[in-house]
Design an enzyme around this catalytic site. Structure first.
Site, short mmCIF file in Angstrom:
data_model
loop_
_atom_site.label_atom_id
_atom_site.label_comp_id
_atom_site.label_asym_id
_atom_site.label_seq_id
_atom_site.Cartn_x
_atom_site.Cartn_y
_atom_site.Cartn_z
N LYS A 232 0.80 -1.23 0.00
CA LYS A 232 0.00 0.00 0.00
C LYS A 232 0.84 1.28 0.00
O LYS A 232 0.43 2.29 -0.58
CB LYS A 232 -0.97 0.01 1.19
CG LYS A 232 -2.08 -1.04 1.06
CD LYS A 232 -3.10 -0.93 2.16
CE LYS A 232 -4.13 -2.04 2.07
NZ LYS A 232 -5.23 -1.90 3.04
N ASP B 27 -10.03 2.55 2.19
CA ASP B 27 -10.12 1.93 3.53
C ASP B 27 -10.75 2.92 4.51
O ASP B 27 -11.52 2.53 5.39
CB ASP B 27 -8.72 1.55 4.05
CG ASP B 27 -8.14 0.35 3.30
OD1 ASP B 27 -8.91 -0.50 2.85
OD2 ASP B 27 -6.90 0.28 3.19
#
Ligand code: ATR
Length: 282
Positions: free
Chosen positions: A67, A103
């Site tokens: 990420k 997220d």
């Protein structure tokens, strides 16, 4: 055929292909679009991503451990992705690679759906605003959680087994949060477990600074850990009347936001929930 994928290392356990392909099929896009799983080690990540637009990919989800690298290679990044310091969603367009972090929005959407004390369904981030939130853990998953809660107006406190890591996260985060060493679990409106505790059957009340007696109907409790059954943490929270959110609901919500970025269409959340839960033991 437009292609999508989740990129991770490992990636075999990911529920995203089942969940995203089910959403594509439910919208009649299943013949045209396809969502795959791509496993690539960190050293090969950037080259793999840069090859994707030429192979017909329009976007990708990015998971552990890529990420941070996903944000670093992007040409443009959303405010959420840059302030969190990580991206879980990439889009490939003529202008280059765009990074987003769903997220954060996924957590807030899941919290809004859970309702909880003093809120009505669909209240959205308003339910988070003004509440004290305890985040357990200071690893990769905690970053987006802390940023999202602070951005939505919660007073965020971070506890971590290794206290120095909580303090480092507070210093690094582009959001207001403080580190706490001995939290009073009963005093928070929102409690989020981002640690790995519970993943392998550990007793959360032995490992975390919480007791089942801390939970009440005034709270919303989130456990990012998920499995085939509710985690012991969420079982105790439910027994005390708290609103609960599990990691699978957060996964579904982040996936739905990514889906909409790529296709421009909102997917059916229930279709995604069934598909994600259906692959729980595979
Ligand atoms: P992730 O990216 O999933 O957040 P991570 O970066 O490895 O994974 O972080 C794992 C988190 O779980 C950390 O906050 C870790 O605490 P430490 O920083 O002290 O290692 C936490 N964790 C893992 N096992 C734990 C345990 N038994 N008790 C308390 N915290 C634990």
């Amino acid at each position: 055929m437009p292609r999508l994928a989740v990129i991770g290392f490992p990636v075999g356990h990911s529920r995203s292909p089942a969940m995203q392909n089910a959403a594509l099929q439910a919208l009649g896009l299943g013949e045209e679009w396809r969502y795959e799983a791509i496993e690539v080690a960190p050293e090969g990540f950037e080259a793999r991503v840069r090859a994707m637009p030429g192979e017909g990919f329009v976007g990708a989800n990015v998971t552990v451990p890529h990420k941070l690298a996903a944000l670093a290679l992007a040409d443009v990044a959303s405010e959420a992705a840059s302030e969190i310091g990580a991206a879980n969603t990439l889009s490939f367009a003529a202008g280059g690679i765009a990074a987003e972090n769903t997220d954060a929005g996924g957590l807030l959407a899941a919290l809004a759906g859970a309702g909880g004390a003093g809120s009505s369904p669909g209240d959205g981030p308003a339910e988070v605003s003004g509440r004290r939130a305890l985040v357990l853990g200071a690893g990769g998953a905690a970053r987006a959680v802390c940023w999202a809660l602070a951005e939505a107006g919660a007073q965020v406190e971070i506890w971590n087994r290794t206290a120095a890591r909580a303090e480092a996260l507070v210093a690094d985060l582009h959001a207001a949060a403080t580190a706490v060493r001995e939290p009073d679990g009963g005093s928070y409106g929102i409690v989020v477990n981002t640690t790995a505790v519970g993943l392998h059957g550990e007793d959360p009340f032995a490992e975390l600074p919480l007791s089942p007696r801390d939970f009440s109907s005034a709270q919303t409790v989130v456990d990012m850990v998920y499995g085939e059954r509710p985690s012991p943490l969420l079982e105790a929270a439910t027994a005390a009347g708290a609103a609960t959110v599990d990691g699978l609901e957060v996964l579904v919500q982040q996936g739905a936001l990514s889906f909409e970025i790529w296709t421009g269409v909102a997917p059916d959340l229930d279709v995604m929930r069934v598909a994600a839960r259906g692959t729980a033991h595979r």
